[in-house]
Write an enzyme that holds these catalytic residues in place. Structure first.
Site, PDB file in Angstrom:
ATOM      1  N   ASN A 149      53.389 -46.116   9.607  1.00  0.00           N
ATOM      2  CA  ASN A 149      52.852 -44.780   9.861  1.00  0.00           C
ATOM      3  C   ASN A 149      53.729 -43.915  10.769  1.00  0.00           C
ATOM      4  OD1 ASN A 149      52.099 -46.642  11.859  1.00  0.00           O
ATOM      5  ND2 ASN A 149      50.316 -45.443  12.466  1.00  0.00           N
ATOM      6  N   GLY A 225      50.238 -53.520  14.151  1.00  0.00           N
ATOM      7  CA  GLY A 225      49.651 -53.743  12.837  1.00  0.00           C
ATOM      8  C   GLY A 225      48.182 -54.106  12.943  1.00  0.00           C
ATOM      9  N   GLU A 245      49.864 -54.387  19.399  1.00  0.00           N
ATOM     10  CA  GLU A 245      49.115 -53.132  19.304  1.00  0.00           C
ATOM     11  C   GLU A 245      48.428 -53.153  17.948  1.00  0.00           C
ATOM     12  OE1 GLU A 245      47.598 -50.138  18.311  1.00  0.00           O
ATOM     13  OE2 GLU A 245      49.553 -49.223  17.943  1.00  0.00           O
ATOM     14  N   CYS A 282      46.706 -45.211  14.686  1.00  0.00           N
ATOM     15  CA  CYS A 282      45.825 -46.156  15.377  1.00  0.00           C
ATOM     16  C   CYS A 282      44.808 -45.448  16.263  1.00  0.00           C
ATOM     17  CB  CYS A 282      46.648 -47.122  16.218  1.00  0.00           C
ATOM     18  SG  CYS A 282      47.734 -48.190  15.241  1.00  0.00           S
TER      19      CYS A 282
END
Length: 478
Positions: A149, A225, A245, A282
């Site tokens: 992303n 991920g 993360e 995220c």
């Protein structure tokens, strides 16, 4: 496209076609690494570390400054790559490159700022006659696994601090975005990074993951991920240091007492937080908890903004919504949306699918145990609920297995302080959306959102080991 190992372009064990998520066109044939090539990259990095660990801080800093400069000069080219391989709207891609330049600049500064401290040995009995200090040393080989992303900036958050600290790196980019990572090889080579310090090996995570995590020469693993993969990495890593993360379903709490104009301004920011790059972040705003007096008008404001967003070609300047990264992501969201509506949720707008493209969706009445409430959507969808009491709002926000960042809008200082104290998240942003991030601030989560912190200086600290050195005086006196 080939692998980048030891300063050379190396053919992959096999070639895989990379497709544009927007139109399906083949962008490139990418070389994928085998397990043996992953092992070679790690051994190469370990050999390079023997000398790179002694490269002075000012030289590491200079290399990172040059990379930042080179990337800024080629920013249009880099943004174009993101738009093609990740289907990120070109304006968002340009913004990512601008942030990435800043991330490497922060890394360049951090390389010069690694400090230790003196230790007052005589603070304890038997410490007399001893002088001590603590220094920090690089850990060794860093294994970095990155997502699709933010294919430039999230790579920079791993590569930049690793080099700043004096480590060497093996980078495995996401399967969908290898071109962005391989582009960096050219920049670092031109900047004078010694061969073997940065190695880039596209490939399948399922095939290479165990090697990248458990190889005996790997000292540190940094991964961004899914929680499921993160837990597997944690289990395989043993005693190695890890930064994970792992995502979120970020809450935004909106108090009572806002004027119509103020509420519209909050909706402007919340819509950006929820729908920018199709919500594939995220810390995308996913759950909005609004005081009951404002919940209905706020849902209307969000729907208006969602409907105004233009869909289409990522390379067109006005495009805001583009296809999701792949068909699997679209099918998952389609199923979650259908389940929420079947269980009583009201769909105010959006939720229409054309191949992988999903129009932004605004829902109310989503059950708390439905996927759109309790899992990470990673798509252009927001669920709005209401509260009566401020403590109830805190409880709603905390009823999640995630805890990355939370946003709060309130004019009441006592409520703001309560939110800062009670919200279970790695970051609490008062009068801001949870999607806000600067690249030098500490960034990381609690619970299933992971462990460790990014933000360049904090990552550098994680990627170094403290060492105590003590001098005893007077021992040889007669």
């Amino acid at each position: 496209m080939k692998l980048w190992i030891n300063g050379d372009w190396v053919p992959g064990a096999r070639r895989v076609k990379l497709h544009n998520p927007y139109n399906g066109e083949v962008l490139a044939e990418v070389g994928y690494a085998s397990v043996e090539q992953a092992e070679l990259a790690i051994e190469t990095a370990a050999t390079a570390f023997e000398s790179f660990r002694s490269v002075p801080a000012h030289k590491r800093s200079s290399i990172l400054y040059q990379v930042a400069d080179l990337l800024e000069r080629r920013s249009d080219e880099a943004a174009h790559i993101i738009a093609l391989e990740a289907a990120k709207p070109i304006q968002a891609a340009q913004a990512e490159i601008a942030r990435t330049v800043q991330t490497y600049l922060f890394a360049a500064e951090a390389a010069r700022g690694i400090r230790g401290e003196t230790v007052p040995m005589d603070a304890a009995p038997r410490g007399e006659g001893r002088t001590a200090y603590m220094t920090r040393e690089p850990v060794g080989v860093v294994s970095a696994i990155t997502p699709f992303n933010f294919p430039f900036n999230l790579v920079a958050h791993k590569v930049g601090p690793a080099i700043a600290a004096g480590n060497t790196i093996v980078l495995k980019p996401a399967e969908q975005t290898p071109l962005s990572a391989l582009f960096l090889a050219e920049l670092f080579e031109e900047a004078g990074l010694p061969a073997g310090v940065l190695n880039i090996i596209p490939g399948e995570g399922k095939e290479l993951g165990e090697t990248l995590v458990s190889h005996p020469r790997v000292a540190f693993v940094t991964f961004t991920g899914s929680p499921d993969v993160g837990k597997q990495i944690r289990a395989m890593a043993g005693l190695r240091k890890v930064t994970l993360e792992l995502g979120s379903n970020a809450p935004l709490i909106i108090d009572r007492g806002f004027t119509e104009m103020e509420l519209a301004k909050i909706a402007d920011e919340a819509a950006i937080g929820a729908f920018a790059y199709n919500g594939q972040a995220c810390i995308s705003v996913q759950r909005i908890v609004v005081h009951e007096e404002l919940a209905e008008p706020f849902a209307k404001l969000m729907a208006e903004r969602a409907l105004a967003l233009q869909t289409g070609d990522p390379l067109h300047e006005g495009t805001a919504i583009t296809p999701l990264i792949n068909e699997k992501a679209a099918d998952r969201l389609k199923g979650w949306l259908q389940t929420a509506v079947e269980r009583g949720a009201a769909l105010h707008c959006g939720g229409e699918f054309k191949n992988n493209l999903m129009t932004p969706a605004v829902l109310t009445g989503v059950p708390e145990d439905a996927e759109l409430s309790c899992e990470e959507a990673f798509g252009p969808v927001v669920a709005i609920s209401s509260f009566t009491d401020w403590r109830e709002a805190m409880e709603q926000a905390n009823r999640s297995r995630y805890g990355l960042q939370a946003g709060v809008f309130t004019k009441d200082m006592e409520k703001a302080l309560m939110a800062a104290r009670e919200l279970q998240a790695g970051g609490v942003l008062i009068n801001d959306i949870p999607t806000f991030r600067l690249d030098h601030m500490p960034y990381g989560g609690l619970k299933d959102s992971g462990t460790g912190r990014e933000g360049v200086r904090y990552a550098v600290e994680d990627m170094t080991e403290p060492k105590l050195v003590s001098f005893r005086s007077g021992f040889y006196e007669i």
